[in-house]
Enzyme design. Sequence first.
Site, mmCIF file in Angstrom:
data_model
loop_
_atom_site.group_PDB
_atom_site.id
_atom_site.type_symbol
_atom_site.label_atom_id
_atom_site.label_comp_id
_atom_site.label_asym_id
_atom_site.label_seq_id
_atom_site.Cartn_x
_atom_site.Cartn_y
_atom_site.Cartn_z
ATOM 1 N N ASP A 39 0.867 -1.162 0.000
ATOM 2 C CA ASP A 39 0.000 0.000 0.000
ATOM 3 C C ASP A 39 0.916 1.228 0.000
ATOM 4 O OD1 ASP A 39 -2.320 1.718 0.548
ATOM 5 O OD2 ASP A 39 -1.559 1.806 2.590
ATOM 6 N N ASP A 67 -0.242 5.188 0.964
ATOM 7 C CA ASP A 67 -0.543 6.140 2.039
ATOM 8 C C ASP A 67 -0.669 5.421 3.377
ATOM 9 O OD1 ASP A 67 -0.701 7.900 -0.040
ATOM 10 O OD2 ASP A 67 -2.871 8.175 0.057
ATOM 11 N N ASP A 79 -1.860 -0.771 5.950
ATOM 12 C CA ASP A 79 -2.183 -0.200 7.263
ATOM 13 C C ASP A 79 -3.677 -0.118 7.536
ATOM 14 O OD1 ASP A 79 -2.517 1.975 5.298
ATOM 15 O OD2 ASP A 79 -2.820 3.230 7.065
#
Length: 221
Positions: A9, A11, A172
């Site tokens: 991922d 961001d 996240d």
Amino acid sequence: MRIRAVVFDLDGTLVDSAPGLQTAVNVVLEAQGCSSIGLADVQSMIGDGIPALINKAFAQRGRTLSKQETDKAASQFRDIYADCGPRETPLYPGARDSLNKLTSLGISLGLCTNKPQRSTEPLLDALLIDHYFSAVFGGDLLAGIRKPDPRHVLAVLARLGIGAAEAVMVGDSPNDVLAGQGAGIPVIAVTYGYSLGPVEALGADYFIDNLRELPALLMDL
């Protein structure tokens, strides 16, 4: 388990994008007569793409946008973010070290993000990490397909030419966990990202506090 690919991922995992996103969204809000929002507010809105971020920001200021208004605001946002995003988005500690180490181990790297492609590629270039990734799939690259849809992750793996049995996802958020596990690959969650609740509640298979821990963990899988 022999890991040959890592799908990251962006961001909240590799980069702290909140400062640049905050700058851009506040310019859009203020142009419509709304007061600005804080960094913590922006952090809680990240992960579902720019239109969602725009709508959440305006909703916090008591405004509901039509589809046409959202599209116009998102276009303005993208133009502003193209300028401020690369300047105001740092890599997280350990990110570059981890990318270097994984590359030296011969592990292929892909990127799966809901950030638009036109925002993602200049950011990777500005941070001097674009060369690490053999596959970069933004949230608008595949029509109607984006995390948490596992097909987003599977498309990255297909581009890398590596099957799910030899890959992991690093992220996240719930979108990352759902997409990765839906694609049949283990998910490693970072503990410092933008998850709204306790990161342990995400249901990831493994957790790390710093990306420097990633290469060693992969060697043990």
